[in-house]
Design a protein around this motif. Structure first.
Motif: not given
Length: 381
Positions: A68-77, A80-82, A100-104, A113-116
């Motif tokens: 769930p937290e990983m999905e929230l990180l995806r939604v956040s980025i 909101d962007g990096y 630090d920032g492995f999941h980002r 979407e983020v990759h593009a």
């Protein structure tokens, strides 16, 4: 004042470029500015964009993010962007290892979407050159994780073991990782008693009391397994408090009950766990009943933790009560934050009463709230 025409010329030159050439030019200009910056000593002063194919994970990170937290990180980025760069270290091949920032970094690689949007690049800062040694990189990763309260106990124990193999003393581990000696001891015990206790420095930190003679432990590497099976009390020499008691990890009733697990019990969610904690702490009568069970039945855990004057004993008692009643790990102590201020105060006072009842029954002086709760945790429970 700088001539605005100079800035305009630089911008125009960059605008004339495309793709990788434009990114390289931006990085080069930022690098040049960084060299003359009064903030040059701060890694965040220079954020560079690096192709994600040149960024790779380290092999020691103890941090984990639940789905769930990983999905929230995806939604956040995505939304909101990096907003935070990935902390890294350049290697000899021109690639970058994540500190630090492995999941980002995963989001930038795995979410189309983020990759593009970031054109296959990732925003990086580099750690200071004095931290390039692997031991220092490990310490840096853990400091970042601990500052956010995120780390896996089992993986942390392996890292502490690795640092001790690299001849880091307990004092250095405490200083560099932001731990106290009790936590280092616990993590060492998780990793494997035989290997850790074979170290001379660590061996000297133990002074057996009672029928066992210190001479019996002259060579701990040969008797560690037998020692764990003995029901003995030990005290350490690595504390200013001569009354501090340690028990080996396998004796801790709280550990057997699931106190250090990092996921909810079967059938529960993280929100369920926090709600159960709020419910328990809000019902002072029930909270006191469970606390009586903890201090009455968890002999070794209470001796080990409640004699540690350096830790937040109020917090431990609350977390222990939650674990005793529901089998919920201390990981979900955030339920305390769901209480009103008055309810928090009442729960704190109930835990203090339980602590002082235990202290009295064990021939120890009562303590005040300021001594029982030195506020060493950002979340008291």
């Amino acid at each position: 004042m700088i001539d605005e025409q100079i800035i305009a010329n630089v911008v125009a030159a960059i605008e004339a470029l495309d793709g990788p050439a434009k990114v390289e030019a931006i990085n080069a200009i930022r690098a040049a500015v960084h060299e003359v910056s009064p903030f040059k000593s701060e890694p965040v002063d220079f954020v560079r964009w690096v192709p994600n194919s040149a960024v790779y994970a380290n092999d020691y990170n103890p941090n984990s993010v639940a789905p769930p937290e990983m999905e929230l990180l995806r939604v956040s980025i995505r939304a909101d962007g990096y907003t935070q760069p990935i902390v890294s270290m350049p290697d000899d091949s021109g690639a970058y290892e994540v500190v630090d920032g492995f999941h980002r970094h995963r989001v930038g690689k795995e979410v189309p979407e983020v990759h593009a949007r970031v054109h296959g690049y990732l925003p990086l800062v580099s750690i200071r050159t004095g931290q390039y040694d692997k031991s220092n990189r490990i310490a840096s990763t853990i400091r970042h994780n601990r500052a956010r309260g995120k780390h896996k106990v089992e993986a942390m124990s392996e890292i502490v073991l690795e640092l001790k193999r690299r001849n880091w003393s307990d004092v250095k581990i405490c200083k560099e990782l932001g731990m106290d000696q009790d936590e280092v001891l616990r993590l060492c015990q998780i990793s494997g008693l035989t290997e850790i206790f074979s170290g001379q420095e660590f061996s000297k930190a133990w002074e057996p009391q009672g029928a066992v003679s210190p001479d019996d432990f002259a060579d701990l590497s040969g008797v560690a397994a037998d020692y764990v099976d003995q029901d003995i009390e030990v005290r350490t020499a690595n504390t200013d408090d001569p009354d501090r008691i340690f028990h080996t990890f396998d004796k801790w009733e709280c550990q057997k009950a699931g106190f250090y697990e990092n996921k909810p019990p079967r059938g529960m969610t993280a929100d369920n766990c926090r709600a159960y904690y709020r419910e328990l702490l809000a019902d002072i009568g029930e909270f006191e009943r469970v606390l009586d069970c903890v201090v009455g039945e968890w002999k070794h855990s209470c001796e080990h933790y409640l004699t540690n004057t350096a830790m937040n004993r109020i917090a431990w008692l609350g977390q222990a009560a939650l674990c005793y009643k529901h089998g919920i790990p201390s990981e979900y102590r955030g339920g305390y934050g769901l209480l009103t201020e008055a309810q928090q105060l009442a729960a704190d006072e109930a835990a203090l009463r339980a602590l002082n009842n235990w202290m009295g029954r064990n021939g120890r002086a009562a303590v005040a709230m300021a001594d029982a709760n030195p506020n060493r945790q950002s979340d008291i429970y």
